[in-house]
Write an enzyme that holds these catalytic residues in place. Structure first.
Site, PDB file in Angstrom:
ATOM      1  N   LYS A 249      34.068 -19.332   3.544  1.00  0.00           N
ATOM      2  CA  LYS A 249      34.608 -19.053   4.877  1.00  0.00           C
ATOM      3  C   LYS A 249      34.260 -20.235   5.770  1.00  0.00           C
ATOM      4  CE  LYS A 249      34.096 -16.189   8.935  1.00  0.00           C
ATOM      5  NZ  LYS A 249      33.174 -15.291   9.637  1.00  0.00           N
TER       6      LYS A 249
ATOM      7  N   GLY B 293      30.749 -11.933  18.422  1.00  0.00           N
ATOM      8  CA  GLY B 293      29.588 -11.171  18.873  1.00  0.00           C
ATOM      9  C   GLY B 293      29.815 -10.311  20.091  1.00  0.00           C
TER      10      GLY B 293
ATOM     11  N   ALA C 152      35.698 -11.293  13.908  1.00  0.00           N
ATOM     12  CA  ALA C 152      34.987 -11.499  15.183  1.00  0.00           C
ATOM     13  C   ALA C 152      35.533 -10.619  16.292  1.00  0.00           C
ATOM     14  CB  ALA C 152      35.028 -12.961  15.630  1.00  0.00           C
ATOM     15  N   GLY C 153      34.623  -9.988  16.978  1.00  0.00           N
ATOM     16  CA  GLY C 153      34.961  -9.234  18.176  1.00  0.00           C
ATOM     17  C   GLY C 153      35.179  -7.750  17.964  1.00  0.00           C
TER      18      GLY C 153
ATOM     19  N   ASN D 201      30.659  -7.806  11.504  1.00  0.00           N
ATOM     20  CA  ASN D 201      29.216  -8.005  11.364  1.00  0.00           C
ATOM     21  C   ASN D 201      28.471  -7.400  12.553  1.00  0.00           C
ATOM     22  OD1 ASN D 201      26.721  -8.877  10.391  1.00  0.00           O
ATOM     23  ND2 ASN D 201      26.851 -10.798  11.513  1.00  0.00           N
ATOM     24  N   THR D 202      28.668  -7.982  13.747  1.00  0.00           N
ATOM     25  CA  THR D 202      27.908  -7.528  14.904  1.00  0.00           C
ATOM     26  C   THR D 202      28.149  -6.043  15.190  1.00  0.00           C
ATOM     27  OG1 THR D 202      28.129  -9.739  15.828  1.00  0.00           O
ATOM     28  CG2 THR D 202      27.392  -8.022  17.322  1.00  0.00           C
TER      29      THR D 202
END
Lengths: 258, 378
Positions: A97, A158, A184-185, A206-207
């Site tokens: 990635k 994040g 993301a997001g 992830n976050t």
């Protein structure tokens, strides 16, 4: 119905990819992975201590998962290329990635550098999955450069703010023959579900999982949401109307027989 | 374009008391809720009115930190290479006028120190020297770096101010980052505290972090030595503005902040003011909310209980297993070379256990050595 995602010649049953960053304890990762049902897991090579025999995040990655090392920390194409080669030499496989971020304030990906890396690594046989701003022309450039998928951000990394770039992602889904993986997001399962309903091929979270109060439970919720969103996309949502269906239509007279 | 020296001078002239007199608790709440706080929002968070809202600020700072950094803590340890110094900084144990024993590590000693530290599990190293370029200058640092680079994925430095070319040379040798404390942003006080030596040049020091950014340092860390100035709010404000300026002008650099407080040392200088625990927490929270992506460092100058309690408040980087003596890791014979007394004597394992008990993961490695290091090009 057989509905599997194919990337780089590999068939995947799960359309949720997960991350390994930000956990208070890496020992949570196996339970998170199992609950999510994910088959692909990304890990920042910058955090992997290749010289340490134990105590690595790698020790906690379930053996059956496909590893997606990322180039987090790279600011230039050259740094990302080097990290990718190091990952492959360390036995992390051919999937990579690409993250090239040269803005420490907003952490947005650099499309030009990302395209350069993609071209170099695709020629070297890597399965390249580039993280990107959802820009039509960048996506086309990445596809031409040999990317195996494109990974547009839903919101700045994040932030857990959801599909702020929804309109642009819809354009990529419409335009691209490559899988579009929203990365993301995505902070809530409903946001991942919405991305899947739109026709995204997969989501990477992830976050949204790691920063929740109960990461294992949240991982399960994301897994369910991604499956539900995919099902809805395949089912085809019913048509929506902008007006109510009037009981006394204004144009009914046109159908009246003389 | 206005440079940071001009911004600093303007801020030194600004009447902060009048600004603070107008700040209400609602202003503080509005400032902390903004997704991209302005400089005046930052100042609002540093105001006396914000002192009564520390818990709300802490919740916000915690949320931002977990979002951007997760429940992780970067761990590093310093290696003092030399305490020779030509400066007369009145607050420093390395002051040329103190009777502290002087020592510079040989290359064999550097290797021994590095091996001892690496064997303890540390992977991120901060090398330090006094300000004596003739004895421990760029050549010396370059040789040390080449030895240490093989043992540590990250080697950063906290040494004397250099030119851009010197920073570029050390970046090429494998130095990842630079810590440069301005000590105080007040030029009048600065002159009084630095009566002799090259460090007396306020402007040269003020420009050092920017030169480091230009030279390609991956991480640049700024800070003021809290306690030197009685006006800690202005110092904290300028530190944040400095980091903000560097972030905006050098987006390719990771900009970070350190929050050192005055500690006992070999000299006789006493801090101008006591920056209390509550003051330090307010600074930490305000800086985190103003600069959500910036690293924030707290060293072993602080006491164990205080360090433990501020883990969730926005800190992202802490030292552990520290000796401030030159050669203090591999040998016990150097106790008379310390720069200042540390407060947290816990080793790496004990400190990591504390972090884990609080739900935080100690991160020992967070970088693959730079691609631009000589001989390492892909």
């Amino acid at each position: 119905m057989d509905d599997r995602l194919e990337i780089g010649g590999v068939q995947l049953d799960s359309r949720l990819f997960i991350g390994t960053g930000k956990y208070g304890d890496d020992a949570l990762i196996p339970a998170v992975a199992e609950a999510s049902g994910a088959q692909v897991i990304t890990v920042a090579l910058r955090r992997v201590d290749l010289g340490a025999p134990t105590g690595n995040v790698m020790d906690h990655i379930p053996s059956g998962m496909r590893l997606l090392p990322n180039t987090s920390g790279a600011r230039t194409a050259e740094e990302a290329v080097r990290i990718a080669r190091l990952a492959r030499a360390a036995g992390c496989g051919d999937w990579i990635k690409i993250e090239v971020i040269s803005d420490s304030r907003h952490l947005l990906p650099d499309g030009y550098e990302t395209a350069r890396v993609t071209e170099i690594l695709a020629k070297e046989g890597f399965v390249v999955l580039p993280y990107m701003n959802p820009d039509l022309y960048v996506a086309r450039t990445l596809a031409d450069a040999g990317a195996a998928a494109v990974m547009p951000l839903g919101a700045p990394i994040g932030t857990n703010r959801g599909l702020r770039t929804k309109e642009m992602i819809a354009i990529l889904i419409d335009d691209q023959r490559l899988p579009v993986i929203v990365d993301a997001g995505l902070g809530r399962p409903s946001q991942a579900c919405e991305a899947m309903e739109m026709g995204a091929a997969a989501c990477l979270v992830n976050t949204g999982i790691a920063s929740s109060a109960d990461p294992v439970r949240m991982a399960r919720a994301f897994g369910d949401a991604v499956r539900a969103g995919r099902e809805a996309f395949l089912a085809g949502a019913g048509a929506t109307r902008t007006t109510a269906s009037a009981s006394s239509p204004l144009t009914g007279f046109l159908e009246a027989r003389p | 374009m206005t440079g940071f020296p001009e911004l600093c001078a303007t801020t030194m002239d600004r009447d902060l008391a009048s600004f603070f007199a107008r700040v209400t608790p609602d202003d503080v709440r509005r400032a902390m809720a903004r997704s991209m706080p302005s400089a005046d929002d930052f100042l609002t968070l540093l105001s006396p009115a914000a002192q009564g809202l520390l818990e709300e600020m802490a919740q916000r700072a915690h949320e931002l930190t977990v979002r951007h950094f997760g429940r992780t803590m970067q761990i590093f340890t310093p290696l003092y290479l030399s305490n020779h110094c030509t400066n007369r900084c009145v607050y420093c144990g390395f002051n040329a006028g103190t009777g502290v024993a002087r020592k510079r590590l040989t290359m064999d000693e550097v290797r021994a120190e590095g091996e001892t530290i690496a064997a303890s599990g540390q992977r991120q190293l901060l090398i330090l020297t006094g300000d004596a370029p003739a004895l421990a200058g760029v050549d010396y640092l370059e040789r040390c770096t080449k030895i240490l680079r093989g043992m540590f994925p990250s080697v950063t430095m906290e040494v004397f101010a250099m030119t851009e070319a010197e920073y570029a040379r050390l970046a090429a040798a494998g130095i990842d980052g630079l810590t440069m404390f301005q000590e105080t942003y007040d030029p009048v006080l600065y002159e009084r505290l630095h009566p002799a030596g090259p460090k007396r040049d306020y402007a040269f020091r003020l420009g050092a972090p920017e030169r480091g950014c230009r030279a390609g340092m991956r991480v640049v860390n700024v800070g003021a030595l809290l306690g030197l100035s009685p006006d800690w709010r202005r110092e904290a404000f300028l530190t944040g503005l400095h980091a903000d300026y560097l972030q905006r002008h050098y987006p390719n650099t990771d900009v970070a902040i350190s929050l050192p407080r005055m500690r006992p040392h070999a000299g006789h200088f006493q801090p101008a003011t006591a920056v209390t625990d509550a003051n330090l927490v307010q600074i930490l929270l305000a800086q985190r909310i103003f600069l959500p992506f910036a690293g924030i460092t707290i060293s072993t100058r602080e006491a164990p209980a205080f360090r433990d309690n501020i883990v969730p408040l926005g800190v992202t980087r802490m030292s552990a297993g520290v000796s401030t003596a030159v050669g203090g890791h591999a040998s016990d014979d150097n106790a008379d070379t310390v720069q200042f007394e540390i407060s947290d004597h816990r080793g790496l394992a004990e400190f990591s256990t504390m972090l884990r008990s609080r739900g935080y993961q100690p991160v020992y490695k967070d970088w693959e050595p730079n691609a631009h290091v000589a001989g390492n090009r892909p």
